[in-house]
Design a protein around this motif. Structure first.
Motif, PDB file in Angstrom:
ATOM      1  N   SER A   1      71.321   5.651  58.534  1.00  0.00           N
ATOM      2  CA  SER A   1      70.663   6.035  59.773  1.00  0.00           C
ATOM      3  C   SER A   1      69.684   4.939  60.194  1.00  0.00           C
ATOM      4  O   SER A   1      69.503   3.943  59.495  1.00  0.00           O
ATOM      5  CB  SER A   1      69.938   7.375  59.593  1.00  0.00           C
ATOM      6  OG  SER A   1      68.948   7.271  58.582  1.00  0.00           O
ATOM      7  N   THR A   2      69.038   5.170  61.322  1.00  0.00           N
ATOM      8  CA  THR A   2      68.044   4.246  61.851  1.00  0.00           C
ATOM      9  C   THR A   2      66.679   4.897  61.757  1.00  0.00           C
ATOM     10  O   THR A   2      66.510   6.054  62.160  1.00  0.00           O
ATOM     11  CB  THR A   2      68.358   3.915  63.332  1.00  0.00           C
ATOM     12  OG1 THR A   2      69.674   3.364  63.399  1.00  0.00           O
ATOM     13  CG2 THR A   2      67.358   2.927  63.898  1.00  0.00           C
TER      14      THR A   2
ATOM     15  N   GLY B   1      62.849   1.632  63.343  1.00  0.00           N
ATOM     16  CA  GLY B   1      64.116   1.120  63.849  1.00  0.00           C
ATOM     17  C   GLY B   1      64.910   0.378  62.789  1.00  0.00           C
ATOM     18  O   GLY B   1      65.974  -0.164  63.063  1.00  0.00           O
ATOM     19  N   GLU B   2      64.414   0.373  61.569  1.00  0.00           N
ATOM     20  CA  GLU B   2      65.075  -0.309  60.447  1.00  0.00           C
ATOM     21  C   GLU B   2      66.199   0.562  59.890  1.00  0.00           C
ATOM     22  O   GLU B   2      66.120   1.787  59.924  1.00  0.00           O
ATOM     23  CB  GLU B   2      64.070  -0.607  59.334  1.00  0.00           C
ATOM     24  CG  GLU B   2      62.990  -1.597  59.724  1.00  0.00           C
ATOM     25  CD  GLU B   2      63.536  -2.992  59.962  1.00  0.00           C
ATOM     26  OE1 GLU B   2      64.397  -3.434  59.179  1.00  0.00           O
ATOM     27  OE2 GLU B   2      63.105  -3.628  60.946  1.00  0.00           O
ATOM     28  N   PRO B   3      67.234  -0.062  59.333  1.00  0.00           N
ATOM     29  CA  PRO B   3      68.315   0.718  58.709  1.00  0.00           C
ATOM     30  C   PRO B   3      67.811   1.445  57.461  1.00  0.00           C
ATOM     31  O   PRO B   3      67.022   0.898  56.696  1.00  0.00           O
ATOM     32  CB  PRO B   3      69.368  -0.330  58.339  1.00  0.00           C
ATOM     33  CG  PRO B   3      68.813  -1.653  58.673  1.00  0.00           C
ATOM     34  CD  PRO B   3      67.468  -1.493  59.301  1.00  0.00           C
ATOM     35  N   ARG B   4      68.286   2.671  57.278  1.00  0.00           N
ATOM     36  CA  ARG B   4      67.922   3.504  56.119  1.00  0.00           C
ATOM     37  C   ARG B   4      69.196   4.080  55.515  1.00  0.00           C
ATOM     38  O   ARG B   4      70.137   4.424  56.243  1.00  0.00           O
ATOM     39  CB  ARG B   4      67.006   4.653  56.535  1.00  0.00           C
ATOM     40  CG  ARG B   4      65.731   4.225  57.214  1.00  0.00           C
ATOM     41  CD  ARG B   4      64.774   3.621  56.217  1.00  0.00           C
ATOM     42  NE  ARG B   4      63.517   3.290  56.853  1.00  0.00           N
ATOM     43  CZ  ARG B   4      62.868   2.160  56.642  1.00  0.00           C
ATOM     44  NH1 ARG B   4      63.359   1.265  55.817  1.00  0.00           N
ATOM     45  NH2 ARG B   4      61.732   1.927  57.245  1.00  0.00           N
TER      46      ARG B   4
ATOM     47  N   PRO C   1      62.534  15.835  54.604  1.00  0.00           N
ATOM     48  CA  PRO C   1      62.850  14.466  54.193  1.00  0.00           C
ATOM     49  C   PRO C   1      62.905  13.539  55.410  1.00  0.00           C
ATOM     50  O   PRO C   1      63.253  13.954  56.523  1.00  0.00           O
ATOM     51  CB  PRO C   1      64.219  14.595  53.527  1.00  0.00           C
ATOM     52  CG  PRO C   1      64.797  15.864  54.042  1.00  0.00           C
ATOM     53  CD  PRO C   1      63.645  16.757  54.388  1.00  0.00           C
ATOM     54  N   GLY C   2      62.582  12.277  55.182  1.00  0.00           N
ATOM     55  CA  GLY C   2      62.533  11.302  56.256  1.00  0.00           C
ATOM     56  C   GLY C   2      63.838  11.149  57.011  1.00  0.00           C
ATOM     57  O   GLY C   2      63.841  10.928  58.224  1.00  0.00           O
ATOM     58  N   TRP C   3      64.965  11.302  56.300  1.00  0.00           N
ATOM     59  CA  TRP C   3      66.243  11.102  56.981  1.00  0.00           C
ATOM     60  C   TRP C   3      66.464  12.136  58.083  1.00  0.00           C
ATOM     61  O   TRP C   3      67.155  11.853  59.059  1.00  0.00           O
ATOM     62  CB  TRP C   3      67.419  11.062  55.994  1.00  0.00           C
ATOM     63  CG  TRP C   3      67.684  12.320  55.230  1.00  0.00           C
ATOM     64  CD1 TRP C   3      67.274  12.621  53.975  1.00  0.00           C
ATOM     65  CD2 TRP C   3      68.454  13.439  55.682  1.00  0.00           C
ATOM     66  NE1 TRP C   3      67.724  13.871  53.612  1.00  0.00           N
ATOM     67  CE2 TRP C   3      68.457  14.394  54.652  1.00  0.00           C
ATOM     68  CE3 TRP C   3      69.137  13.728  56.862  1.00  0.00           C
ATOM     69  CZ2 TRP C   3      69.110  15.611  54.752  1.00  0.00           C
ATOM     70  CZ3 TRP C   3      69.797  14.951  56.966  1.00  0.00           C
ATOM     71  CH2 TRP C   3      69.778  15.867  55.909  1.00  0.00           C
ATOM     72  N   THR C   4      65.845  13.333  57.969  1.00  0.00           N
ATOM     73  CA  THR C   4      66.013  14.333  59.024  1.00  0.00           C
ATOM     74  C   THR C   4      65.242  13.918  60.286  1.00  0.00           C
ATOM     75  O   THR C   4      65.700  14.164  61.398  1.00  0.00           O
ATOM     76  CB  THR C   4      65.576  15.741  58.583  1.00  0.00           C
ATOM     77  OG1 THR C   4      64.156  15.784  58.371  1.00  0.00           O
ATOM     78  CG2 THR C   4      66.298  16.175  57.311  1.00  0.00           C
ATOM     79  N   VAL C   5      64.101  13.285  60.093  1.00  0.00           N
ATOM     80  CA  VAL C   5      63.329  12.763  61.223  1.00  0.00           C
ATOM     81  C   VAL C   5      64.135  11.652  61.903  1.00  0.00           C
ATOM     82  O   VAL C   5      64.219  11.579  63.134  1.00  0.00           O
ATOM     83  CB  VAL C   5      61.951  12.240  60.747  1.00  0.00           C
ATOM     84  CG1 VAL C   5      61.178  11.615  61.898  1.00  0.00           C
ATOM     85  CG2 VAL C   5      61.149  13.353  60.099  1.00  0.00           C
TER      86      VAL C   5
ATOM     87  N   PRO D   1      70.555  10.288  66.557  1.00  0.00           N
ATOM     88  CA  PRO D   1      71.636  11.113  65.996  1.00  0.00           C
ATOM     89  C   PRO D   1      72.944  10.374  65.726  1.00  0.00           C
ATOM     90  O   PRO D   1      73.789  10.886  64.996  1.00  0.00           O
ATOM     91  CB  PRO D   1      71.826  12.214  67.038  1.00  0.00           C
ATOM     92  CG  PRO D   1      71.279  11.653  68.294  1.00  0.00           C
ATOM     93  CD  PRO D   1      70.203  10.687  67.913  1.00  0.00           C
ATOM     94  N   ASP D   2      73.120   9.193  66.287  1.00  0.00           N
ATOM     95  CA  ASP D   2      74.324   8.421  65.986  1.00  0.00           C
ATOM     96  C   ASP D   2      74.058   7.586  64.738  1.00  0.00           C
ATOM     97  O   ASP D   2      73.077   6.835  64.678  1.00  0.00           O
ATOM     98  CB  ASP D   2      74.719   7.537  67.169  1.00  0.00           C
ATOM     99  CG  ASP D   2      75.194   8.363  68.346  1.00  0.00           C
ATOM    100  OD1 ASP D   2      75.956   9.337  68.118  1.00  0.00           O
ATOM    101  OD2 ASP D   2      74.802   8.059  69.481  1.00  0.00           O
ATOM    102  N   ALA D   3      74.916   7.769  63.745  1.00  0.00           N
ATOM    103  CA  ALA D   3      74.711   7.131  62.453  1.00  0.00           C
ATOM    104  C   ALA D   3      76.077   6.784  61.856  1.00  0.00           C
ATOM    105  O   ALA D   3      77.107   6.871  62.540  1.00  0.00           O
ATOM    106  CB  ALA D   3      73.937   8.077  61.530  1.00  0.00           C
TER     107      ALA D   3
END
Length: 186
Positions: A74-75, A80-83, A110-114, A120-122
Protein backbone atom coordinates in the motif's frame (compact mmCIF):
# COMPACT_ATOMS: atom_id res chain seq x y z
CA UNK A 1 13.33 -28.24 3.65
CA UNK A 2 11.54 -28.03 0.32
CA UNK A 3 8.63 -25.66 -0.17
CA UNK A 4 6.42 -28.56 -1.23
CA UNK A 5 6.88 -30.23 2.16
CA UNK A 6 4.88 -27.52 3.94
CA UNK A 7 1.10 -27.87 4.17
CA UNK A 8 -0.12 -25.21 1.77
CA UNK A 9 -3.34 -23.46 2.73
CA UNK A 10 -3.43 -21.42 -0.46
CA UNK A 11 -3.94 -24.35 -2.80
CA UNK A 12 -6.53 -26.96 -3.43
CA UNK A 13 -5.32 -30.05 -1.57
CA UNK A 14 -6.30 -33.70 -1.52
CA UNK A 15 -8.59 -34.93 1.26
CA UNK A 16 -5.66 -35.77 3.54
CA UNK A 17 -4.13 -32.31 3.04
CA UNK A 18 -7.45 -30.61 3.75
CA UNK A 19 -7.95 -32.70 6.90
CA UNK A 20 -4.43 -31.96 8.11
CA UNK A 21 -4.77 -28.21 7.59
CA UNK A 22 -8.17 -28.09 9.29
CA UNK A 23 -6.81 -30.09 12.25
CA UNK A 24 -3.80 -27.75 12.56
CA UNK A 25 -6.08 -24.71 12.44
CA UNK A 26 -8.20 -26.11 15.29
CA UNK A 27 -5.07 -26.74 17.36
CA UNK A 28 -3.34 -23.44 16.65
CA UNK A 29 -6.35 -21.07 16.69
CA UNK A 30 -6.74 -21.10 20.51
CA UNK A 31 -3.02 -20.33 20.91
CA UNK A 32 -3.39 -17.32 18.60
CA UNK A 33 -6.02 -15.91 20.96
CA UNK A 34 -3.77 -16.18 24.04
CA UNK A 35 -2.32 -13.12 25.75
CA UNK A 36 1.17 -14.56 25.25
CA UNK A 37 0.70 -14.78 21.47
CA UNK A 38 -0.82 -11.31 21.25
CA UNK A 39 2.17 -9.76 23.00
CA UNK A 40 4.91 -11.93 21.43
CA UNK A 41 3.68 -12.22 17.83
CA UNK A 42 4.24 -8.56 16.88
CA UNK A 43 7.88 -9.06 17.92
CA UNK A 44 8.68 -12.46 16.39
CA UNK A 45 6.44 -12.59 13.31
CA UNK A 46 8.03 -9.73 11.30
CA UNK A 47 11.56 -11.25 11.38
CA UNK A 48 10.09 -14.71 10.70
CA UNK A 49 8.14 -13.30 7.73
CA UNK A 50 11.30 -11.67 6.31
CA UNK A 51 13.28 -14.91 6.67
CA UNK A 52 10.61 -17.07 5.04
CA UNK A 53 10.11 -14.52 2.28
CA UNK A 54 13.83 -14.67 1.56
CA UNK A 55 13.98 -18.48 1.66
CA UNK A 56 10.96 -19.00 -0.60
CA UNK A 57 11.33 -16.04 -2.92
CA UNK A 58 8.13 -14.52 -1.53
CA UNK A 59 5.99 -17.57 -2.33
CA UNK A 60 5.22 -18.40 1.29
CA UNK A 61 4.25 -16.32 4.32
CA UNK A 62 4.42 -17.66 7.89
CA UNK A 63 0.64 -17.44 8.34
CA UNK A 64 0.28 -18.93 4.85
CA UNK A 65 1.27 -22.29 6.24
CA UNK A 66 -2.19 -22.51 7.84
CA UNK A 67 -4.41 -19.92 6.17
CA UNK A 68 -4.58 -18.06 2.86
CA UNK A 69 -2.18 -15.14 3.19
CA UNK A 70 -0.92 -12.20 1.18
CA UNK A 71 1.58 -9.38 1.29
CA UNK A 72 -0.26 -6.06 0.99
CA UNK A 73 1.66 -3.32 -0.81
CA UNK A 74 0.00 0.00 0.00
CA UNK A 75 0.91 3.68 0.01
CA UNK A 76 1.51 5.46 3.32
CA UNK A 77 -1.36 7.81 4.17
CA UNK A 78 0.91 10.55 5.52
CA UNK A 79 4.25 9.90 3.81
CA UNK A 80 3.21 8.55 0.42
CA UNK A 81 5.97 5.96 0.87
CA UNK A 82 5.44 2.31 -0.11
CA UNK A 83 4.43 0.01 2.77
CA UNK A 84 4.24 -3.78 2.94
CA UNK A 85 2.28 -5.84 5.47
CA UNK A 86 1.72 -9.62 5.60
CA UNK A 87 -1.90 -10.54 6.33
CA UNK A 88 -4.32 -13.42 6.43
CA UNK A 89 -7.16 -13.12 3.97
CA UNK A 90 -10.45 -14.92 3.56
CA UNK A 91 -12.01 -15.51 0.13
CA UNK A 92 -15.33 -13.65 -0.07
CA UNK A 93 -16.92 -16.21 -2.42
CA UNK A 94 -17.15 -13.71 -5.30
CA UNK A 95 -13.53 -13.54 -6.43
CA UNK A 96 -12.46 -11.04 -3.78
CA UNK A 97 -10.66 -11.31 -0.47
CA UNK A 98 -11.51 -10.04 3.01
CA UNK A 99 -8.80 -8.67 5.29
CA UNK A 100 -9.29 -7.67 8.93
CA UNK A 101 -7.40 -4.98 10.84
CA UNK A 102 -7.25 -6.89 14.11
CA UNK A 103 -3.76 -5.69 15.12
CA UNK A 104 -3.42 -8.60 17.59
CA UNK A 105 -6.38 -7.20 19.62
CA UNK A 106 -4.56 -3.98 20.42
CA UNK A 107 -6.76 -0.95 21.03
CA UNK A 108 -5.48 0.96 17.98
CA UNK A 109 -6.13 0.33 14.30
CA UNK A 110 -3.11 -0.96 12.35
CA UNK A 111 -1.40 1.55 10.09
CA UNK A 112 -2.20 -0.37 6.93
CA UNK A 113 -5.93 0.29 7.47
CA UNK A 114 -5.26 4.04 7.56
CA UNK A 115 -3.21 3.67 4.37
CA UNK A 116 -5.99 1.79 2.56
CA UNK A 117 -8.60 4.35 3.58
CA UNK A 118 -6.41 7.12 2.12
CA UNK A 119 -5.20 5.13 -0.92
CA UNK A 120 -7.59 2.23 -1.70
CA UNK A 121 -5.73 1.17 -4.85
CA UNK A 122 -2.93 -1.16 -3.85
CA UNK A 123 -1.23 -4.42 -4.81
CA UNK A 124 -1.02 -7.82 -3.17
CA UNK A 125 1.39 -10.68 -3.57
CA UNK A 126 -0.24 -14.10 -3.34
CA UNK A 127 1.96 -17.20 -3.79
CA UNK A 128 4.76 -15.06 -5.23
CA UNK A 129 2.62 -13.30 -7.87
CA UNK A 130 1.70 -9.61 -7.73
CA UNK A 131 -1.88 -8.42 -8.43
CA UNK A 132 -3.54 -4.98 -8.49
CA UNK A 133 -6.39 -4.62 -5.98
CA UNK A 134 -8.94 -2.07 -4.87
CA UNK A 135 -9.87 -1.98 -1.17
CA UNK A 136 -13.36 -1.17 0.05
CA UNK A 137 -14.09 -0.66 3.75
CA UNK A 138 -17.06 -2.90 4.58
CA UNK A 139 -20.18 -1.25 5.91
CA UNK A 140 -22.24 -2.54 8.80
CA UNK A 141 -24.53 -4.53 6.48
CA UNK A 142 -21.66 -6.65 5.14
CA UNK A 143 -19.66 -7.07 8.36
CA UNK A 144 -21.60 -9.99 9.88
CA UNK A 145 -21.37 -12.09 6.73
CA UNK A 146 -17.66 -11.25 6.43
CA UNK A 147 -16.98 -12.24 10.05
CA UNK A 148 -18.87 -15.51 9.53
CA UNK A 149 -16.60 -16.35 6.57
CA UNK A 150 -13.47 -15.37 8.50
CA UNK A 151 -14.44 -17.45 11.52
CA UNK A 152 -15.24 -20.46 9.35
CA UNK A 153 -11.64 -20.27 8.16
CA UNK A 154 -10.06 -19.37 11.53
CA UNK A 155 -12.36 -20.22 14.48
CA UNK A 156 -12.53 -17.57 17.20
CA UNK A 157 -10.79 -14.86 15.16
CA UNK A 158 -13.47 -12.31 16.00
CA UNK A 159 -12.34 -12.46 19.63
CA UNK A 160 -9.65 -9.99 18.53
CA UNK A 161 -12.41 -7.44 17.86
CA UNK A 162 -14.18 -8.07 21.17
CA UNK A 163 -10.93 -7.96 23.16
CA UNK A 164 -9.61 -4.83 21.42
CA UNK A 165 -12.63 -2.76 22.48
CA UNK A 166 -12.92 -1.27 19.00
CA UNK A 167 -14.72 -1.98 15.75
CA UNK A 168 -12.14 -3.78 13.62
CA UNK A 169 -11.90 -2.41 10.11
CA UNK A 170 -12.77 -5.04 7.50
CA UNK A 171 -11.87 -4.51 3.86
CA UNK A 172 -12.92 -6.32 0.72
CA UNK A 173 -10.15 -6.53 -1.86
CA UNK A 174 -11.22 -6.84 -5.48
CA UNK A 175 -9.06 -7.32 -8.54
CA UNK A 176 -9.42 -7.29 -12.29
CA UNK A 177 -6.88 -10.12 -12.56
CA UNK A 178 -8.14 -13.34 -14.14
CA UNK A 179 -8.17 -15.75 -12.54
CA UNK A 180 -8.53 -13.98 -9.23
CA UNK A 181 -5.85 -14.84 -6.66
CA UNK A 182 -8.63 -15.04 -4.05
CA UNK A 183 -10.52 -18.03 -5.50
CA UNK A 184 -10.04 -21.78 -5.10
CA UNK A 185 -8.52 -21.67 -1.63
CA UNK A 186 -8.90 -24.08 1.22
Amino acid sequence: MLLGSFPRSDCVCDDFGVSLILMLRRLVAPLSRSQWFRSAAPKFLPPAERALKFLTGGRLIVSGILVPSLALHSTGAKTGEPRTTELMYTPDGNGGGIIAGTNFARNNHPGWTVNLRAHPDAEVVVRGRRYPVHAELLDDLDREAAWARIEKQWPGYRAYERDSGRKVRLFRLTTTAQPSPFTHRL
